[in-house]
Design a protein around this motif. Structure first.
Motif, mmCIF file in Angstrom:
data_model
loop_
_atom_site.group_PDB
_atom_site.id
_atom_site.type_symbol
_atom_site.label_atom_id
_atom_site.label_comp_id
_atom_site.label_asym_id
_atom_site.label_seq_id
_atom_site.Cartn_x
_atom_site.Cartn_y
_atom_site.Cartn_z
ATOM 1 N N PRO A 93 22.125 22.089 78.354
ATOM 2 C CA PRO A 93 22.740 22.656 77.066
ATOM 3 C C PRO A 93 23.853 21.737 76.384
ATOM 4 O O PRO A 93 24.391 21.222 77.034
ATOM 5 N N PRO A 94 23.804 21.838 75.080
ATOM 6 C CA PRO A 94 24.754 21.048 74.463
ATOM 7 C C PRO A 94 26.293 21.313 74.558
ATOM 8 O O PRO A 94 26.418 22.530 75.026
ATOM 9 N N GLU A 95 27.153 20.473 74.548
ATOM 10 C CA GLU A 95 28.642 20.801 74.692
ATOM 11 C C GLU A 95 29.042 21.778 73.751
ATOM 12 O O GLU A 95 28.908 21.936 72.565
ATOM 13 N N LEU A 96 29.985 22.931 74.147
ATOM 14 C CA LEU A 96 30.543 23.834 73.519
ATOM 15 C C LEU A 96 31.866 22.961 72.537
ATOM 16 O O LEU A 96 32.434 22.203 72.826
ATOM 17 N N GLY A 97 32.056 23.355 71.395
ATOM 18 C CA GLY A 97 33.286 23.052 70.480
ATOM 19 C C GLY A 97 32.625 21.927 69.709
ATOM 20 O O GLY A 97 33.356 21.422 68.848
ATOM 21 N N GLU A 98 31.579 21.256 69.897
ATOM 22 C CA GLU A 98 31.245 20.211 69.200
ATOM 23 C C GLU A 98 30.767 20.601 67.872
ATOM 24 O O GLU A 98 30.241 21.814 67.627
ATOM 25 N N PHE A 99 30.575 19.852 66.955
ATOM 26 C CA PHE A 99 29.968 19.949 65.621
ATOM 27 C C PHE A 99 28.771 19.805 65.366
ATOM 28 O O PHE A 99 27.981 18.763 66.294
ATOM 29 N N ALA A 100 27.894 20.393 64.609
ATOM 30 C CA ALA A 100 26.713 20.418 64.500
ATOM 31 C C ALA A 100 26.077 19.174 64.080
ATOM 32 O O ALA A 100 26.725 18.451 63.438
ATOM 33 N N HIS A 101 24.925 18.788 64.534
ATOM 34 C CA HIS A 101 24.117 17.755 63.627
ATOM 35 C C HIS A 101 23.944 17.943 62.249
ATOM 36 O O HIS A 101 23.924 19.044 61.813
#
Length: 277
Positions: A93-101
């Motif tokens: 899964p992608p990292e939490l807290g990151e901004f969307a593509h």
């Protein structure tokens, strides 16, 4: 590598990819409906609340969806990822807290449409579907967040290939069992033919030694020889029948079209271009 094989291989991958997107569209629609059923959806700063439950801490719904569909799910407050749930087959899964593509933000938050396409997380390509999440009673206003379903692309095709290989192995085992049964019948017929030939030969020798008195026995020996020839021909016909029925096919012959094409044209020959959002 033939152009036709490459085109067929690419067409197969495109169909599988399209069906994967359709499944993810249905899954995100269900997830949104379940969230609304759980309580009123509101956004407070970088948090999405469903009733009194902060979704960054309460991921039960996303986990249930991931386990039941085999997909990964992410929930966004605005364009920031606040919750993720995924099973092993969906990929890391992608990292939490990151901004969307950026493509997701443009299509989903600005244009309020469903995104279907490829995105990259941690240098891995994912098939992703993302839809707007509206506050309760706020369908006419800007979305408060997004719901995303994702699937590691290569892991997905590896999973399909493994399932196909398992099916091939089952088919091979079944064919081998039937072939063994037919082979035992052929051996029996061949053995009968050899014994009849031996009886006919010995009978002719005895009839010759008996002279005039063995004339009638020679007739019987000719019939035995004729019967031996018929048994031999029957064995050959059974072998031809086995070939006609496909019971002598190899594992390569039983390989499913998707895997056979991949082996023929190479694993990268038919890579499908990323669908444009």
């Amino acid at each position: 590598m033939s152009d036709v094989s490459s085109q067929i291989y690419q067409a197969v991958r495109e169909v599988i990819t399209r069906r994967s997107y359709d499944r993810a569209v249905a899954a995100t629609a269900l997830a949104e409906r379940l969230l609304h059923n759980e309580g009123a959806i509101v956004r407070q700063e970088d948090e999405i609340f469903v009733g009194e439950r902060p979704m960054s801490k309460d991921r039960e719904l996303l986990s249930r969806m991931a386990q039941s569909t085999g997909l990964g799910f992410a929930l966004y407050a605005g364009n920031r990822r606040i919750a993720v749930a995924a099973v092993l087959d969906a990929g890391t899964p992608p990292e939490l807290g990151e901004f969307a593509h950026g493509d997701l933000v443009d299509r989903v938050l600005r244009r309020r449409e469903i995104f279907k396409g490829s995105v990259e997380y941690r240098e891995r390509e994912y098939l992703a579907v993302c839809r707007p999440l509206h506050a309760s009673g706020g369908q006419d206003f800007a979305p408060v967040g997004m719901i995303e379903a994702f699937q590691d692309k290569e892991a997905y095709f590896d999973l399909l290939a493994a399932a196909a290989r398992s099916g091939v192995e089952d088919q091979v085992a079944d064919v081998e069992e039937r072939a063994d049964s037919m082979e035992s019948i052929i051996h029996f017929i061949d053995d009968v033919a050899r014994r009849l030939q031996l009886l006919a030969l010995n009978g002719n020798i005895i009839a010759a030694q008996a002279g005039e008195h063995g004339r009638a026995f020679r007739v019987v020996c000719r019939e035995l020889g004729s019967l031996a020839d018929q048994a031999k021909n029957t064995g050959q016909e059974v072998r031809k029948l086995i070939q006609t029925m496909g019971l002598e096919r190899s594992e390569q012959d039983l390989m499913n079209p998707f895997e056979a094409l991949e082996e023929a044209v190479g694993p990268d020959a038919g890579s499908t271009p990323s669908p444009s959002p």
